[in-house]
Motif scaffolding. Structure first.
Motif, PDB file in Angstrom:
ATOM      1  N   ALA A  36     -87.442  34.020  15.711  1.00 26.09           N
ATOM      2  CA  ALA A  36     -87.540  33.442  17.058  1.00 26.09           C
ATOM      3  C   ALA A  36     -86.270  32.707  17.471  1.00 26.09           C
ATOM      4  CB  ALA A  36     -88.737  32.490  17.135  1.00 26.09           C
ATOM      5  N   LEU A  37     -85.169  32.928  16.756  1.00 25.63           N
ATOM      6  CA  LEU A  37     -83.926  32.211  17.052  1.00 25.63           C
ATOM      7  C   LEU A  37     -83.083  32.995  18.053  1.00 25.63           C
ATOM      8  CD1 LEU A  37     -82.936  31.036  13.456  1.00 25.63           C
ATOM      9  CD2 LEU A  37     -84.330  29.851  15.169  1.00 25.63           C
ATOM     10  N   SER A  38     -82.601  32.296  19.072  1.00 26.03           N
ATOM     11  CA  SER A  38     -81.797  32.921  20.135  1.00 26.03           C
ATOM     12  C   SER A  38     -80.332  32.965  19.702  1.00 26.03           C
ATOM     13  CB  SER A  38     -81.947  32.128  21.438  1.00 26.03           C
ATOM     14  OG  SER A  38     -83.288  32.067  21.849  1.00 26.03           O
ATOM     15  N   ILE A  39     -80.022  33.879  18.795  1.00 27.91           N
ATOM     16  CA  ILE A  39     -78.702  33.865  18.161  1.00 27.91           C
ATOM     17  C   ILE A  39     -77.579  34.250  19.121  1.00 27.91           C
ATOM     18  CG2 ILE A  39     -79.623  34.198  15.850  1.00 27.91           C
ATOM     19  CD1 ILE A  39     -78.899  37.128  16.023  1.00 27.91           C
ATOM     20  N   PHE A  40     -77.911  34.862  20.250  1.00 21.85           N
ATOM     21  CA  PHE A  40     -76.902  35.181  21.269  1.00 21.85           C
ATOM     22  C   PHE A  40     -77.087  34.339  22.529  1.00 21.85           C
ATOM     23  CE2 PHE A  40     -77.242  39.226  18.834  1.00 21.85           C
ATOM     24  CZ  PHE A  40     -75.947  39.247  18.331  1.00 21.85           C
ATOM     25  N   GLY A  41     -77.807  33.227  22.413  1.00 23.06           N
ATOM     26  CA  GLY A  41     -78.053  32.399  23.594  1.00 23.06           C
ATOM     27  C   GLY A  41     -79.040  33.083  24.519  1.00 23.06           C
ATOM     28  N   GLY A  42     -78.663  33.210  25.778  1.00 21.63           N
ATOM     29  CA  GLY A  42     -79.499  33.919  26.729  1.00 21.63           C
ATOM     30  C   GLY A  42     -80.795  33.195  27.028  1.00 21.63           C
ATOM     31  N   ILE A  43     -81.872  33.983  27.211  1.00 24.97           N
ATOM     32  CA  ILE A  43     -83.175  33.459  27.598  1.00 24.97           C
ATOM     33  C   ILE A  43     -84.038  33.239  26.360  1.00 24.97           C
ATOM     34  CG2 ILE A  43     -85.324  33.962  28.846  1.00 24.97           C
ATOM     35  CD1 ILE A  43     -83.632  35.781  30.701  1.00 24.97           C
ATOM     36  N   GLY A  44     -84.587  32.042  26.239  1.00 25.10           N
ATOM     37  CA  GLY A  44     -85.641  31.773  25.278  1.00 25.10           C
ATOM     38  C   GLY A  44     -86.961  31.840  26.020  1.00 25.10           C
ATOM     39  N   LEU A  45     -87.793  32.824  25.697  1.00 20.09           N
ATOM     40  CA  LEU A  45     -89.007  33.091  26.463  1.00 20.09           C
ATOM     41  C   LEU A  45     -90.211  32.529  25.713  1.00 20.09           C
ATOM     42  CD1 LEU A  45     -89.759  34.612  29.108  1.00 20.09           C
ATOM     43  CD2 LEU A  45     -90.345  36.559  27.672  1.00 20.09           C
ATOM     44  N   SER A  46     -90.605  31.306  26.076  1.00 23.07           N
ATOM     45  CA  SER A  46     -91.748  30.673  25.424  1.00 23.07           C
ATOM     46  C   SER A  46     -93.051  31.237  25.988  1.00 23.07           C
ATOM     47  CB  SER A  46     -91.720  29.162  25.638  1.00 23.07           C
ATOM     48  OG  SER A  46     -92.926  28.579  25.180  1.00 23.07           O
ATOM     49  N   LEU A  47     -93.968  31.596  25.094  1.00 25.03           N
ATOM     50  CA  LEU A  47     -95.249  32.168  25.495  1.00 25.03           C
ATOM     51  C   LEU A  47     -96.370  31.138  25.492  1.00 25.03           C
ATOM     52  CD1 LEU A  47     -94.977  35.505  23.497  1.00 25.03           C
ATOM     53  CD2 LEU A  47     -94.489  35.138  25.904  1.00 25.03           C
ATOM     54  N   GLU A  48     -96.030  29.847  25.479  1.00 23.32           N
ATOM     55  CA  GLU A  48     -97.028  28.805  25.242  1.00 23.32           C
ATOM     56  C   GLU A  48     -98.115  28.731  26.312  1.00 23.32           C
ATOM     57  OE1 GLU A  48     -95.036  24.716  26.757  1.00 23.32           O
ATOM     58  OE2 GLU A  48     -93.897  25.785  25.222  1.00 23.32           O
ATOM     59  N   ARG A  49     -97.853  29.222  27.517  1.00 18.18           N
ATOM     60  CA  ARG A  49     -98.857  29.156  28.582  1.00 18.18           C
ATOM     61  C   ARG A  49     -99.898  30.274  28.477  1.00 18.18           C
ATOM     62  NH1 ARG A  49     -95.802  28.990  34.083  1.00 18.18           N
ATOM     63  NH2 ARG A  49     -97.871  28.431  34.915  1.00 18.18           N
ATOM     64  N   LEU A  50     -99.633  31.276  27.654  1.00 16.04           N
ATOM     65  CA  LEU A  50    -100.595  32.361  27.454  1.00 16.04           C
ATOM     66  C   LEU A  50    -101.480  31.992  26.267  1.00 16.04           C
ATOM     67  CD1 LEU A  50     -98.026  33.664  28.919  1.00 16.04           C
ATOM     68  CD2 LEU A  50     -98.953  35.835  28.125  1.00 16.04           C
ATOM     69  N   ASN A  51    -102.382  31.038  26.485  1.00 19.23           N
ATOM     70  CA  ASN A  51    -103.071  30.380  25.376  1.00 19.23           C
ATOM     71  C   ASN A  51    -104.591  30.410  25.486  1.00 19.23           C
ATOM     72  OD1 ASN A  51    -103.479  28.640  27.479  1.00 19.23           O
ATOM     73  ND2 ASN A  51    -102.345  26.919  26.600  1.00 19.23           N
ATOM     74  N   LYS A  52    -105.146  31.467  26.058  1.00 15.92           N
ATOM     75  CA  LYS A  52    -106.591  31.528  26.259  1.00 15.92           C
ATOM     76  C   LYS A  52    -107.231  32.604  25.381  1.00 15.92           C
ATOM     77  CE  LYS A  52    -106.129  30.217  31.137  1.00 15.92           C
ATOM     78  NZ  LYS A  52    -104.660  30.190  31.089  1.00 15.92           N
ATOM     79  N   ILE A  53    -108.418  32.271  24.860  1.00 11.85           N
ATOM     80  CA  ILE A  53    -109.285  33.298  24.280  1.00 11.85           C
ATOM     81  C   ILE A  53    -110.050  33.903  25.448  1.00 11.85           C
ATOM     82  CG2 ILE A  53    -111.213  33.773  22.735  1.00 11.85           C
ATOM     83  CD1 ILE A  53    -110.318  31.415  21.031  1.00 11.85           C
ATOM     84  N   ILE A  54    -109.811  35.154  25.742  1.00  8.84           N
ATOM     85  CA  ILE A  54    -110.338  35.769  26.957  1.00  8.84           C
ATOM     86  C   ILE A  54    -111.809  36.139  26.814  1.00  8.84           C
ATOM     87  CG2 ILE A  54    -110.092  37.747  28.531  1.00  8.84           C
ATOM     88  CD1 ILE A  54    -107.077  37.729  27.731  1.00  8.84           C
ATOM     89  N   GLU A  55    -112.174  36.733  25.679  1.00  2.42           N
ATOM     90  CA  GLU A  55    -113.563  37.170  25.499  1.00  2.42           C
ATOM     91  C   GLU A  55    -113.869  37.351  24.026  1.00  2.42           C
ATOM     92  OE1 GLU A  55    -116.593  40.863  26.721  1.00  2.42           O
ATOM     93  OE2 GLU A  55    -114.421  41.131  26.814  1.00  2.42           O
ATOM     94  N   ILE A  56    -115.033  36.851  23.606  1.00  2.00           N
ATOM     95  CA  ILE A  56    -115.578  37.179  22.290  1.00  2.00           C
ATOM     96  C   ILE A  56    -116.739  38.133  22.527  1.00  2.00           C
ATOM     97  CG2 ILE A  56    -116.664  36.305  20.193  1.00  2.00           C
ATOM     98  CD1 ILE A  56    -115.262  33.637  20.698  1.00  2.00           C
ATOM     99  N   ASP A  57    -116.575  39.369  22.117  1.00  2.00           N
ATOM    100  CA  ASP A  57    -117.555  40.423  22.335  1.00  2.00           C
ATOM    101  C   ASP A  57    -118.444  40.509  21.091  1.00  2.00           C
ATOM    102  OD1 ASP A  57    -118.985  42.748  22.663  1.00  2.00           O
ATOM    103  OD2 ASP A  57    -117.271  43.980  23.275  1.00  2.00           O
TER     104      ASP A  57
END
Length: 467
Positions: free
Chosen positions: A81-102
């Protein structure tokens, strides 16, 4: 890279001003994981809300050739997960829901930033079980588990992440959004893109939804701690247990130093470790019928008593079981708190574990480093923590990599490979030539180019620099 004002403005429009960060503190925070003391801050951190925003971000990154690194919980141990060339660090922390337990189909659909333990507890409330339990399950995310094909203690009986992933929603580096498979237990329709994405370390696409298979939850378990006077005999006992027809739900190896460091570092753990004990096996069997589990435990005792062991500890209470698991799961954290170290993730067929352990110690003596070994012995996965201690900086930088290369050469010679569950990422990529020839590596790179023609997604990972 062409990271200009126009690109920045487009990215701001996609996520909104509240979810784009260029301050030094945030960039530093997202510039490291648990891999040694490495730090590679991205130039900008983005926190998108959904797959569509990620798609638009990657379209901009493609247009301007901006390196983009997916960032999860940052518990990884290979620098993935290291941004060795700089650029964009894209954090996924907002995608944090359990959508459905079937409950009808024994499945769960989740977003990637759900903590693995939270997911396990949520399905457990429905009397269902997600068995994959990496040591960092209290902090790692399920999306990172998919990216690294995480395993953990119970992989020996239940398998690893790939064995439970049915389907994935993935944003490709070009911005296209696809589902890789189907929510079915069987699928022979076209190439298996689901399993190609699992373990690809964020280099082929960004996972935004995950459909996992679940199984019924077992109700009982028995946990034993077996002290051995010889570490190699502890490794020999692992294969002997399976040859006796027993499949434990967990079978963990800890050499003496691993337990000592863990006990000193963690509170609430009391284990009687005698000076002559060289290693321990932590063995669990689980199921629904206590009498059958006790029979299996007795068979295990018959097997281990063929070796030089001391008195076996049966964990009588849940508190005692939790303390023993806390000790095992805390080894890596204890080592890190006490010394600069490098952690390798070797894996061999389980019968070869004694040769691997002996060889690691011999290589350490040759190059002057101490190692602390522990791991998921039931599936041949031995974690090797190389300790800097009093070693000079020059020897640490020059001699240790030579020793690591010899450890991996030994591992491959025993029909093993470089990583069982941590991945290759940044720190292991220059050892890939040990496991694969040039043609094999070039094939992998061509697959990467099909998914990511501009090489923007997590570049500089997995493949050797000289390739």
């Amino acid at each position: 890279m062409n990271f200009n004002t126009e690109a920045f403005q487009k990215l701001t429009t996609i996520v909104g001003e509240n979810y784009i960060f260029i301050d030094a503190e945030t960039r530093l925070h997202f510039g490291h994981d648990e891999t040694e003391d490495l730090s590679f801050p991205p130039q900008v951190v983005l926190k998108p809300a959904n797959a569509q925003e990620i798609s638009e971000i990657l379209k901009v990154a493609n247009q301007y050739k901006i390196p983009t690194t997916p960032i999860g919980a940052r518990t990884g141990l290979s620098g993935g997960a290291l941004s060795i060339f700089g650029g964009i660090g894209l954090s996924l922390e907002r995608l944090n829901k359990i959508i459905e337990i079937d409950e009808n189909n024994l499945q769960v659909t989740t977003e990637p930033a759900v903590i693995t333990q939270v997911l396990r507890e949520a399905v457990s409330q429905k009397n269902l079980f997600y068995p994959v339990d990496p040591s960092s399950m209290g902090s790692c995310w399920i999306g990172g588990n998919v990216a690294e094909n995480a395993g953990g203690a119970r992989a020996v009986k239940y398998g690893v992440t790939k064995d439970y992933v049915l389907n994935l929603e993935v944003v490709l580096p070009t911005g296209a959004i696809i589902w890789t498979g189907a929510n079915t237990l069987k699928n022979s329709t076209g190439y298996n893109l689901t399993q190609l994405i699992v373990g690809s370390e964020g280099t082929l696409g960004i996972v935004t939804k995950i459909v996992l298979k679940l199984i019924p939850k077992n109700t009982h378990n028995v946990l034993l701690l077996v002290p051995f006077y010889k570490a190699e005999q502890a490794c020999e006992a692992v294969s002997a247990i399976f040859r006796a027809g027993i499949v434990p739900s967990a079978l963990e190896f800890m050499e003496r130093d691993a337990i000592d460091w863990s006990v000193k570092y963690l509170e609430g753990i009391s284990v009687d470790v005698k000076p002559e004990h060289q290693a321990h096996l932590l063995i669990e069997v689980d199921g629904n019928y206590p009498e059958i589990l006790m029979q299996e435990a007795e068979k295990i005792l018959v097997v281990v008593e063929q070796f030089e062991i001391d008195e076996v500890l049966f964990a009588d209470t849940e508190d005692q079981k939790n303390a023993l698991w806390k000790m095992r799961r805390g080894v890596a954290e204890a080592v890190k708190a006490n010394s600069i170290y490098k952690e390798e993730d070797t894996v061999v067929p389980r019968y070869e574990l004694p040769k691997l352990l002996k060889g690691i110690k011999e290589i350490g003596s040759k190059y002057g480093f101490q190692s602390v070994c522990y791991g998921h012995a039931g599936d041949g996965n031995l974690h090797v923590n190389i300790i800097k201690g009093s070693m000079s900086d020059s020897n640490w930088k020059i001699e240790v990599p030579k020793g690591i290369r010899e450890i991996f050469e030994l591992t491959v010679s025993l029909k093993g490979t470089l990583s069982g569950e941590h991945g290759i990422g940044l720190v292991q990529k220059n050892y890939m030539d040990i496991a694969f020839n040039k043609g094999h590596l070039e094939l992998m790179e061509r697959i990467k180019a099909v998914f990511d023609p501009n090489n923007i997604l997590n570049p500089g990972k997995i493949f050797p620099d000289e390739l």
